[in-house]
Design an enzyme around this catalytic site. Structure first.
Site, short mmCIF file in Angstrom:
data_model
loop_
_atom_site.label_atom_id
_atom_site.label_comp_id
_atom_site.label_asym_id
_atom_site.label_seq_id
_atom_site.Cartn_x
_atom_site.Cartn_y
_atom_site.Cartn_z
N VAL A 111 1.54 -1.06 0.22
CA VAL A 111 -0.70 0.10 -0.13
C VAL A 111 0.97 1.79 -0.27
CG1 VAL A 111 -1.76 1.44 0.95
CG2 VAL A 111 -1.32 -1.13 0.99
N PRO A 112 1.17 1.68 -0.90
CA PRO A 112 2.30 2.40 -1.29
C PRO A 112 2.21 4.58 -0.46
CG PRO A 112 0.75 2.56 -3.45
CD PRO A 112 1.04 1.59 -2.50
N CYS A 113 2.55 4.38 0.46
CA CYS A 113 1.89 5.48 1.24
C CYS A 113 3.59 6.14 0.79
CB CYS A 113 1.47 5.48 2.96
SG CYS A 113 3.05 4.49 3.82
N HIS A 114 4.66 5.58 0.86
CA HIS A 114 5.85 6.65 0.62
C HIS A 114 5.34 7.85 -0.50
CE1 HIS A 114 5.45 2.64 -2.05
NE2 HIS A 114 6.03 3.27 -2.78
N ARG A 115 3.97 6.90 -1.19
CA ARG A 115 4.72 8.07 -2.68
C ARG A 115 3.27 9.02 -2.49
NH1 ARG A 115 1.92 2.68 -7.02
NH2 ARG A 115 4.65 2.10 -6.84
#
Length: 185
Positions: free
Chosen positions: A140-144
């Site tokens: 779940v790409p919260c780094h984006r």
């Protein structure tokens, strides 16, 4: 007759190059991807808080398909995750995490963009809190998600991990080198 435990969170320690993360799944899907080099206590604390009636059980075989997808991503061979996820959070958190999964590989958006996407434009701080509660880093790409100013801001896995993931995606977009040195443990 032996009683079967139904509420199990299976876990494994995934080691790949410089990456060492705990991953975990229920029978419904991947529920947790930990911070890079974090202690086992990060996982146990999360399970106690989110799934208090569940027991942890180490099972590399069950987690292998998830580990393979994560390794493929870390090697630049995968941009999307296809295996089921079992994310535990409030309805608001779920809406934020769904929006995160719609951010294209190699791109970034702001917290304001996510708030607008879920039709809660005045909930930017709540969006940030929900992002901080994301149980499945990387997948779940919260780094984006970055600040409106373009600055890298808070990340549960730490700013170093966020920078690495964004760099990896930028490199992947440019046909970067793939390293093949992983193991399950």
């Amino acid at each position: 007759m032996e009683k079967k435990i139904e509420n199990i969170v299976d876990w494994m320690l995934l080691k790949h190059g410089q990456w060492t993360v705990y991953i975990a799944a229920t029978t419904e899907g991947l529920c947790y991807v930990g911070s890079q080099n974090a202690p086992f206590e990060e996982l146990t604390s999360w399970v106690k808080k989110r799934l208090p009636s569940y027991v942890l059980s180490e099972d590399v075989d069950i987690l292998k398909p998830y580990a393979t997808e994560l390794i493929d991503y870390l090697q630049g061979r995968r941009k999307d995750f296809t295996l089921p996820m079992d994310l535990h959070g409030t309805a608001f958190q779920q809406s934020v995490w769904t929006a995160l999964q719609e951010i294209p590989y190699g791109q970034t958006v702001s917290y304001t963009d996510i708030a607008e996407q879920i039709q809660k434009p005045n909930a930017v701080r709540a969006v940030g809190t929900a992002i901080g509660s994301n149980p499945a880093l990387i997948t779940v790409p919260c780094h984006r998600v970055i600040a409106k100013s373009g600055k890298l801001t808070g990340y549960r896995g730490g700013s170093g991990m966020k920078e690495q993931l964004l760099g990896l995606e930028k490199q992947g977009e440019n046909g970067g080198e793939i390293i093949d040195d992983y193991k399950y443990s």
